[in-house]
Design a protein around this motif. Structure first.
Motif, short mmCIF file in Angstrom:
data_model
loop_
_atom_site.label_atom_id
_atom_site.label_comp_id
_atom_site.label_asym_id
_atom_site.label_seq_id
_atom_site.Cartn_x
_atom_site.Cartn_y
_atom_site.Cartn_z
N ARG A 163 1.08 -1.10 -0.06
CA ARG A 163 -0.01 0.14 -0.03
C ARG A 163 0.91 1.46 0.06
O ARG A 163 0.58 2.24 -0.85
CB ARG A 163 -0.81 -0.12 1.25
CG ARG A 163 -1.71 1.24 1.27
CD ARG A 163 -2.30 1.47 2.72
NE ARG A 163 -1.35 1.75 3.65
CZ ARG A 163 -1.41 2.41 4.76
NH1 ARG A 163 -2.71 2.34 5.46
NH2 ARG A 163 -0.40 2.52 5.40
N ASN A 164 1.82 1.28 0.92
CA ASN A 164 2.64 2.35 0.91
C ASN A 164 3.73 2.69 -0.16
O ASN A 164 4.11 3.66 -0.45
CB ASN A 164 3.62 2.41 2.12
CG ASN A 164 2.84 2.79 3.48
OD1 ASN A 164 1.35 2.69 3.51
ND2 ASN A 164 3.34 2.66 4.66
N SER A 165 3.61 1.59 -0.81
CA SER A 165 4.60 1.53 -2.17
C SER A 165 3.77 2.21 -3.29
O SER A 165 4.31 2.29 -4.36
CB SER A 165 5.31 0.42 -2.65
OG SER A 165 5.95 -0.13 -1.30
N ILE A 171 1.44 7.82 0.54
CA ILE A 171 0.48 7.37 1.13
C ILE A 171 0.71 7.06 2.60
O ILE A 171 -0.08 7.61 3.81
CB ILE A 171 -0.32 5.92 0.78
CG1 ILE A 171 -1.08 6.30 -0.58
CG2 ILE A 171 -1.06 5.19 2.06
CD1 ILE A 171 -1.82 4.96 -1.29
N ARG A 172 1.76 6.71 2.95
CA ARG A 172 2.26 6.73 4.47
C ARG A 172 2.29 7.95 5.22
O ARG A 172 1.91 8.11 6.42
CB ARG A 172 3.90 6.30 4.29
CG ARG A 172 4.30 6.10 5.76
CD ARG A 172 5.58 5.59 6.12
NE ARG A 172 5.72 5.57 7.58
CZ ARG A 172 7.23 5.37 8.10
NH1 ARG A 172 8.13 5.01 7.54
NH2 ARG A 172 7.34 5.39 9.51
N GLN A 173 2.35 9.38 4.46
CA GLN A 173 2.35 10.50 5.10
C GLN A 173 1.07 10.78 5.21
O GLN A 173 0.49 11.59 5.82
CB GLN A 173 3.20 11.49 4.11
CG GLN A 173 4.56 11.46 4.72
CD GLN A 173 5.28 10.45 3.48
OE1 GLN A 173 4.93 9.90 2.98
NE2 GLN A 173 6.72 10.16 3.99
N ARG A 174 0.32 10.89 3.88
CA ARG A 174 -0.84 11.54 3.96
C ARG A 174 -2.13 10.69 4.11
O ARG A 174 -3.13 10.99 3.95
CB ARG A 174 -0.72 12.22 2.45
CG ARG A 174 0.42 13.49 2.41
CD ARG A 174 0.20 14.14 0.93
NE ARG A 174 -1.23 14.59 0.91
CZ ARG A 174 -1.81 14.60 -0.34
NH1 ARG A 174 -1.09 14.07 -1.49
NH2 ARG A 174 -2.96 15.15 -0.53
N GLY A 175 -1.91 9.49 4.22
CA GLY A 175 -3.16 8.41 4.14
C GLY A 175 -3.64 8.20 3.12
O GLY A 175 -3.17 8.71 2.11
N LYS A 177 -6.29 9.13 1.74
CA LYS A 177 -6.92 10.28 1.06
C LYS A 177 -5.75 10.78 -0.07
O LYS A 177 -6.33 11.71 -1.02
CB LYS A 177 -7.23 11.43 2.02
CG LYS A 177 -6.33 12.19 2.75
CD LYS A 177 -6.77 13.14 3.38
CE LYS A 177 -5.87 13.83 4.20
NZ LYS A 177 -4.54 13.97 4.20
N ALA A 178 -4.63 10.51 0.13
CA ALA A 178 -3.88 10.96 -0.77
C ALA A 178 -4.13 10.34 -2.25
O ALA A 178 -3.65 10.93 -3.35
CB ALA A 178 -2.43 10.73 -0.57
N ALA A 179 -4.50 9.15 -2.48
CA ALA A 179 -4.86 8.48 -3.70
C ALA A 179 -5.91 9.05 -4.32
O ALA A 179 -6.84 9.51 -3.64
CB ALA A 179 -5.27 6.91 -3.35
N SER A 180 -5.79 9.16 -5.63
CA SER A 180 -7.10 9.78 -6.46
C SER A 180 -8.17 9.05 -6.47
O SER A 180 -9.36 9.75 -6.63
CB SER A 180 -6.41 9.99 -7.80
OG SER A 180 -6.19 8.85 -8.29
N ALA A 181 -8.29 7.77 -6.22
CA ALA A 181 -9.30 6.91 -5.99
C ALA A 181 -9.08 5.92 -5.24
O ALA A 181 -8.28 5.61 -4.68
CB ALA A 181 -9.84 6.55 -7.43
N GLN A 182 -10.20 5.04 -4.94
CA GLN A 182 -10.36 3.86 -4.12
C GLN A 182 -9.08 2.76 -4.80
O GLN A 182 -9.17 2.52 -5.76
CB GLN A 182 -11.45 3.04 -4.21
CG GLN A 182 -11.45 1.91 -3.42
CD GLN A 182 -11.49 2.03 -1.96
OE1 GLN A 182 -12.33 2.88 -1.40
NE2 GLN A 182 -10.66 1.18 -1.33
N LEU A 183 -8.19 2.49 -3.78
CA LEU A 183 -7.42 1.27 -3.99
C LEU A 183 -7.77 -0.15 -4.01
O LEU A 183 -8.84 -0.07 -3.05
CB LEU A 183 -6.23 1.32 -3.02
CG LEU A 183 -4.92 1.97 -3.39
CD1 LEU A 183 -5.06 3.42 -3.69
CD2 LEU A 183 -3.70 1.86 -2.51
N VAL A 184 -7.77 -1.06 -4.99
CA VAL A 184 -8.56 -2.18 -5.11
C VAL A 184 -7.25 -3.51 -4.98
O VAL A 184 -6.23 -3.17 -5.38
CB VAL A 184 -9.27 -2.48 -6.29
CG1 VAL A 184 -10.05 -3.53 -6.03
CG2 VAL A 184 -10.17 -1.08 -6.22
#
Ligand SMILES: *Cc1c(COP(=O)(O)O)cnc(C)c1O
Length: 488
Positions: A163-165, A171-175, A177-184
């Motif tokens: 996930r963090n990669s 994502i590690r810093q910002r959680g 919500k940093a991703a532009s959409a849902q990770l699947v």
């Protein structure tokens, strides 16, 4: 000025060292008697109400003589063991342990090093064991790894790195919500529940776990996987990880590793392998080809308390890209600064590679076990379990009243008694009764599962004490019990 004489300093060390030493020797003798006679003992017995009451008493306010404490252990705990040390324990997927592994745990506990930071031998043993794990799995020497409590922790550790990669989103810093959409994340309907739990804990949520269907052999359907990825992409979602299982917990099925790897590469996804049970089957030449692609995975989780037979608890995560691994977890507060010399010198702190800070010296039991037997012996032991499972399947196939309920894969054999004219519900009750009587009579401990609606006896064998003749006995007892049941 003279110091006032202390009354008496308190300590938890024994008042009488000789008595404690003798007690320790007695414990070891009792354990050896137990192991050496285990085959003749009942595998399991019900716990009497009196014992349950005893184990429900409130905290003791005052102490007791250690010998009395040990007597309580012998009376209330030792006789009611789970049974996975017994040669006919086949429930869930549970390892047997070994005498030297147990003694290693005693030594580790006696040395009691917190094996996370500092310049001391346990750190080097831990590193060496992780390197041996890479060698067992044919992972590159530059890969990183960490020993954790078991497969569940090993999987969530790997999925956190995955996930963090992901992408450039930090994502590690910002959680998330940093991703532009849902990770699947993609796995199969047969994937172990810890993958879903991990996805929930790392913030993806249950809905982001796509459980792909399986074929007749309970292996993930690759076409369905690719269709699902494409459909998610077209909806603007962010596929990020494929989880393949090498040895599912239900039937030992192996997802098509090469294909999963190829699809992961094609779509730029992290390829994680849950090999908690079956990654070590790589050591059996009959399985090494089918599990070859594990070597190319981005991460791998596998248990040592299952198929390396070491006592609980220990599992391992391997991560191909050591930098990504460290970046997912490294953090250095002021109280954990490392030095170039002295006690705080030495190797990189292990908590830079996982969530846990304090860690026991669980590496020692693996270190001593691998030195005692060597890789070749383990390869033969694992192959032996696989051949035992196949032998059991042959016995089932030869018996007119028994049938396999899944193809045999690795060391899991699923079967049931059948009866002409009995419907599914009657067969479920019949086989359930057979299972419970096998356990209650202390004969053998398979567990159960339901495969395509069929209630099934499930024999999972990561048992270093099982012999071929145990399979003969199991089948004859299933038949004996089954034939004694006429109506249900
Ligand atoms: C056992 C198992 C797990 C969970 O491992 P634990 O050591 O029990 O935490 C996960 N996946 C598979 C395939 C397993 O067999």
């Amino acid at each position: 000025m003279e110091n006032p004489k202390p009354k008496k300093d308190l300590t938890l060390d024994p008042e009488n060292w000789d008595q404690m030493r003798e007690l320790g020797h007695q414990m070891i003798d009792d354990l050896f008697d137990y192991w050496q006679s285990i085959r003749d003992q009942k595998i399991w017995k019900p716990i009497p109400a009196e014992v349950k009451d005893f184990l429900d008493q409130p905290i003791p306010e005052t102490g007791q003589d250690p010998n009395e404490v040990y007597e309580d252990f012998k009376k209330y705990i030792f006789p009611y063991n789970k049974g996975n040390v017994h040669p006919r324990f086949f429930a869930w997927i549970q390892g047997t342990g070994t005498p030297l592994g147990t003694l290693a745990d005693l030594l580790a506990s006696g040395m009691n090093p917190n094996t996370t930071i500092g310049e001391h031998a346990a750190m080097y043993v831990d590193r060496q064991v992780v390197n041996w794990c890479k060698q067992l799995m044919n992972f590159p020497s530059e890969a990183s790894g960490i020993l954790v409590s078991g497969g569940s922790m090993a999987n969530i550790t790997a999925l956190t790195v995955a996930r963090n990669s992901f992408g450039e989103e930090k994502i590690r810093q910002r959680g998330l919500k940093a991703a532009s959409a849902q990770l699947v994340l993609y796995c199969s309907v047969e994937t172990h529940s810890c993958i879903q739990k991990a996805a929930e804990i790392i913030g993806l949520g249950t809905d982001a776990v796509r459980k792909i269907g399986v074929n007749d052999r309970f292996e993930m359907k690759v076409n369905e996987l690719e269709t699902q990825i494409q459909s998610d992409l077209s909806q603007g979602l962010l596929p990020f990880c494929v989880v393949g299982t090498s040895g599912t917990v239900n039937t030992g099925a192996i997802d098509p590793m090469e294909e999963l790897l190829a699809i992961s590469r094609k779509y730029g996804l992290w390829f994680h392998v849950d090999g908690a049970y079956g990654a070590l089957a790589k050591l059996d030449p009959n399985y090494s080809e089918r599990l070859k692609a594990i070597e190319a995975a981005d991460s791998l989780a596998f248990d040592l308390h299952k198929w390396l037979y070491v006592p609980y608890e220990v599992g391992c995560t391997l991560i191909r890209d050591a930098k990504k691994h460290r970046e997912a977890f490294a953090i250095t507060p002021n109280y954990l600064l490392q030095e170039s010399r002295g006690l705080s010198g030495g190797l990189d702190s292990i908590n830079n590679y996982g969530f846990e800070l304090s860690r026991g010296f669980k590496a020692l039991k693996i270190w001593m076990s691998l030195k005692e037997h060597g890789r070749e012996k383990y390869a033969k032991m694992i192959a032996q379990n696989n051949r035992q499972a196949e032998y059991l399947a042959d016995l089932v196939n030869q018996h007119p009243d028994l049938e396999l309920t899944a193809p045999v894969s690795m060391s899991i054999t699923c079967f049931r008694m059948k009866r002409a004219d009995w419907d599914e519900d009657q067969l479920r009750r019949l086989n359930r009764e057979i299972l419970l009587r096998l356990q209650e009579e202390g004969i053998a401990s398979p567990s159960s599962t339901i495969l395509k609606g069929k209630y099934t006896l499930r024999v999972a064998n990561v048992n270093q004490r099982t012999r071929m003749k145990d399979m003969d006995l199991l089948v004859s007892e299933v038949v004996r019990i089954g034939h004694s049941i006429h109506t249900i």
